[in-house]
Design a protein around this motif. Sequence first.
Motif, PDB file in Angstrom:
ATOM      1  N   TYR A 101      16.005  23.701  37.695  1.00 57.55           N
ATOM      2  CA  TYR A 101      16.689  24.934  38.147  1.00 57.55           C
ATOM      3  C   TYR A 101      15.422  25.997  38.564  1.00 57.55           C
ATOM      4  O   TYR A 101      14.585  25.748  38.177  1.00 57.55           O
ATOM      5  CB  TYR A 101      17.782  25.873  37.399  1.00 57.55           C
ATOM      6  CG  TYR A 101      16.919  26.513  36.249  1.00 57.55           C
ATOM      7  CD1 TYR A 101      16.928  27.848  36.035  1.00 57.55           C
ATOM      8  CD2 TYR A 101      16.659  25.841  34.875  1.00 57.55           C
ATOM      9  CE1 TYR A 101      16.560  28.528  35.150  1.00 57.55           C
ATOM     10  CE2 TYR A 101      16.166  26.509  33.772  1.00 57.55           C
ATOM     11  CZ  TYR A 101      16.212  27.847  33.856  1.00 57.55           C
ATOM     12  OH  TYR A 101      15.487  28.719  32.739  1.00 57.55           O
ATOM     13  N   LEU A 102      15.909  26.848  39.412  1.00 55.53           N
ATOM     14  CA  LEU A 102      14.891  28.016  39.976  1.00 55.53           C
ATOM     15  C   LEU A 102      15.708  29.415  40.095  1.00 55.53           C
ATOM     16  O   LEU A 102      17.113  29.167  40.180  1.00 55.53           O
ATOM     17  CB  LEU A 102      14.084  27.611  41.116  1.00 55.53           C
ATOM     18  CG  LEU A 102      14.679  27.478  42.411  1.00 55.53           C
ATOM     19  CD1 LEU A 102      15.197  28.631  43.189  1.00 55.53           C
ATOM     20  CD2 LEU A 102      13.627  26.683  43.351  1.00 55.53           C
ATOM     21  N   ILE A 103      14.978  30.108  39.861  1.00 51.49           N
ATOM     22  CA  ILE A 103      15.473  31.672  40.228  1.00 51.49           C
ATOM     23  C   ILE A 103      14.869  32.182  41.313  1.00 51.49           C
ATOM     24  O   ILE A 103      13.488  32.205  41.385  1.00 51.49           O
ATOM     25  CB  ILE A 103      15.208  32.623  38.985  1.00 51.49           C
ATOM     26  CG1 ILE A 103      16.241  31.862  37.650  1.00 51.49           C
ATOM     27  CG2 ILE A 103      15.809  33.664  39.096  1.00 51.49           C
ATOM     28  CD1 ILE A 103      15.813  32.519  36.421  1.00 51.49           C
ATOM     29  N   MET A 104      15.563  32.858  42.390  1.00 56.52           N
ATOM     30  CA  MET A 104      14.887  33.515  43.750  1.00 56.52           C
ATOM     31  C   MET A 104      15.492  34.543  43.767  1.00 56.52           C
ATOM     32  O   MET A 104      16.702  34.880  43.483  1.00 56.52           O
ATOM     33  CB  MET A 104      15.027  32.383  44.781  1.00 56.52           C
ATOM     34  CG  MET A 104      16.301  31.746  45.229  1.00 56.52           C
ATOM     35  SD  MET A 104      16.430  30.560  46.220  1.00 56.52           S
ATOM     36  CE  MET A 104      15.563  31.202  47.661  1.00 56.52           C
ATOM     37  N   VAL A 105      14.989  35.387  44.864  1.00 55.98           N
ATOM     38  CA  VAL A 105      15.623  36.704  45.393  1.00 55.98           C
ATOM     39  C   VAL A 105      16.745  36.187  45.995  1.00 55.98           C
ATOM     40  O   VAL A 105      16.679  35.207  46.545  1.00 55.98           O
ATOM     41  CB  VAL A 105      14.615  37.374  46.318  1.00 55.98           C
ATOM     42  CG1 VAL A 105      14.342  36.518  47.563  1.00 55.98           C
ATOM     43  CG2 VAL A 105      15.016  38.879  46.232  1.00 55.98           C
ATOM     44  N   PHE A 106      17.834  37.303  46.047  1.00 54.17           N
ATOM     45  CA  PHE A 106      18.980  37.346  46.819  1.00 54.17           C
ATOM     46  C   PHE A 106      18.706  37.711  47.923  1.00 54.17           C
ATOM     47  O   PHE A 106      18.145  38.937  48.230  1.00 54.17           O
ATOM     48  CB  PHE A 106      20.212  37.846  46.090  1.00 54.17           C
ATOM     49  CG  PHE A 106      21.571  37.711  46.755  1.00 54.17           C
ATOM     50  CD1 PHE A 106      22.353  36.900  46.385  1.00 54.17           C
ATOM     51  CD2 PHE A 106      21.754  38.841  47.637  1.00 54.17           C
ATOM     52  CE1 PHE A 106      23.469  36.628  47.137  1.00 54.17           C
ATOM     53  CE2 PHE A 106      23.155  38.635  48.314  1.00 54.17           C
ATOM     54  CZ  PHE A 106      23.813  37.676  48.194  1.00 54.17           C
ATOM     55  N   ILE A 107      19.114  37.004  48.972  1.00 57.40           N
ATOM     56  CA  ILE A 107      18.846  37.437  50.535  1.00 57.40           C
ATOM     57  C   ILE A 107      20.203  38.139  50.773  1.00 57.40           C
ATOM     58  O   ILE A 107      21.183  37.434  50.932  1.00 57.40           O
ATOM     59  CB  ILE A 107      18.509  36.223  51.370  1.00 57.40           C
ATOM     60  CG1 ILE A 107      17.296  35.779  51.054  1.00 57.40           C
ATOM     61  CG2 ILE A 107      18.424  36.879  53.075  1.00 57.40           C
ATOM     62  CD1 ILE A 107      15.929  36.480  51.069  1.00 57.40           C
ATOM     63  N   GLU A 108      20.041  39.277  51.308  1.00 54.72           N
ATOM     64  CA  GLU A 108      21.063  40.311  51.664  1.00 54.72           C
ATOM     65  C   GLU A 108      21.565  39.842  53.273  1.00 54.72           C
ATOM     66  O   GLU A 108      20.415  39.724  54.156  1.00 54.72           O
ATOM     67  CB  GLU A 108      21.144  41.828  51.668  1.00 54.72           C
ATOM     68  CG  GLU A 108      20.886  42.059  50.518  1.00 54.72           C
ATOM     69  CD  GLU A 108      21.880  42.442  49.475  1.00 54.72           C
ATOM     70  OE1 GLU A 108      23.170  42.117  50.160  1.00 54.72           O
ATOM     71  OE2 GLU A 108      21.953  42.406  48.276  1.00 54.72           O
ATOM     72  N   GLY A 109      22.869  39.657  53.743  1.00 55.96           N
ATOM     73  CA  GLY A 109      23.024  39.202  54.908  1.00 55.96           C
ATOM     74  C   GLY A 109      24.099  38.366  55.037  1.00 55.96           C
ATOM     75  O   GLY A 109      24.808  38.039  54.230  1.00 55.96           O
ATOM     76  N   SER A 110      24.100  37.394  56.235  1.00 52.61           N
ATOM     77  CA  SER A 110      25.139  36.230  56.472  1.00 52.61           C
ATOM     78  C   SER A 110      24.331  35.101  56.920  1.00 52.61           C
ATOM     79  O   SER A 110      23.258  35.155  57.356  1.00 52.61           O
ATOM     80  CB  SER A 110      25.910  37.079  57.536  1.00 52.61           C
ATOM     81  OG  SER A 110      26.671  38.047  57.260  1.00 52.61           O
ATOM     82  N   THR A 111      25.113  34.182  56.735  1.00 48.81           N
ATOM     83  CA  THR A 111      24.505  32.890  57.307  1.00 48.81           C
ATOM     84  C   THR A 111      24.760  32.942  58.976  1.00 48.81           C
ATOM     85  O   THR A 111      25.447  33.717  59.304  1.00 48.81           O
ATOM     86  CB  THR A 111      25.317  31.776  56.958  1.00 48.81           C
ATOM     87  OG1 THR A 111      26.501  31.444  57.357  1.00 48.81           O
ATOM     88  CG2 THR A 111      25.363  31.507  55.333  1.00 48.81           C
ATOM     89  N   LEU A 112      23.835  32.565  59.592  1.00 43.11           N
ATOM     90  CA  LEU A 112      23.842  32.361  60.996  1.00 43.11           C
ATOM     91  C   LEU A 112      25.223  32.073  61.707  1.00 43.11           C
ATOM     92  O   LEU A 112      25.753  32.719  62.633  1.00 43.11           O
ATOM     93  CB  LEU A 112      22.813  31.500  61.613  1.00 43.11           C
ATOM     94  CG  LEU A 112      22.633  31.395  63.136  1.00 43.11           C
ATOM     95  CD1 LEU A 112      22.432  32.725  63.520  1.00 43.11           C
ATOM     96  CD2 LEU A 112      21.830  30.269  63.421  1.00 43.11           C
TER      97      LEU A 112
END
Length: 328
Positions: A101-112
């Motif tokens: 597993y990994l932990i990453m930043v959450f990207i605010e926004g929408s999928t394309l």
Amino acid sequence: MKDSARLFDFQAVNEDMVRRLFSAFDPKASITQVSPLTKGMSTSNYALRTDSGSRYVLRIYPANNDHSGIEAAAYQYAKTKIRTPEIFFFDDSKQIISFSYLIMVFIEGSTLGDFIAENEGCPDHVVHRIGSSLALLHQTKYSHMALLDEHLQIAGQLESFASQYYTLLNGLAGTHIQPSTKEKCMQFLADHAELVERIADKHVFSHGDFIFSNIMVTPSLEPCFIDYEYCFAAPVFYDIGKFFRTRTQVERYIGADTIAAFEEGYNRNAREPLPGEWYALSKLADISTMLHLINKSQIPDGWGSAINGEIEKNLKLLAGEAEPLLDK
């Protein structure tokens, strides 16, 4: 086609396990919210919020399809070239849980895809930026089509692009499409072998799953690519073909201006500009890519008919452009 069908079951973990996994990264933080992100085909993802208000994504890899090390390396590679989510923690020891597993930043926004549907289109400058960012990813060259290792070096050579069509059409993939569609493919390939050779002329670092659901659009309208687990060495047209594959809900918003904006953006940062017939070549490349999805005995309901229809559309486009392409 839809991008939503899963290839691997979603891995359900309880909140206590989520907290244990996160504490390996930050033992002082308190998780206040855990939300499953059920979209996706392979990994199991959770959105997390801490007591400080910070948001993260916990990404768990399927045990029998663990590309975690390659993806972690690909994120580091992409970070040197384009806007990329930051990876904070990666653990493939399987000591806490029997998955990497990994932990990453959450990207605010929408999928394309969601962004286009909600806004009934996409500004040309966003598409331009997507093209220019993809060209930067493609700047690393490889000698042939190949799997990559955790250092993004060639790990194993794959069958040449030119011969893949015949292997797939004569294999399990060919059993899931209409016999008439298979025959048309075979005939087109026999008549236009030069086009296939041109697709495989150069190989680059490929995102590997360059679909709308793997491109985030932030509130500031900046595109951000995610999910590099299937990256490998492939022709440039592999990613482009996937990007321009039909999406039922948004297809009516993808027109000539969109295609032109992508081309202009890509060529701005490309090592070599796309050839004039790049769009048709990407459609031909995507036939092989789609056949790979159904090259197994059992496939998700509806995939065979959807891919058959998409292949028919691509062949019609190519039939109208094949002769001019050969003359260029």
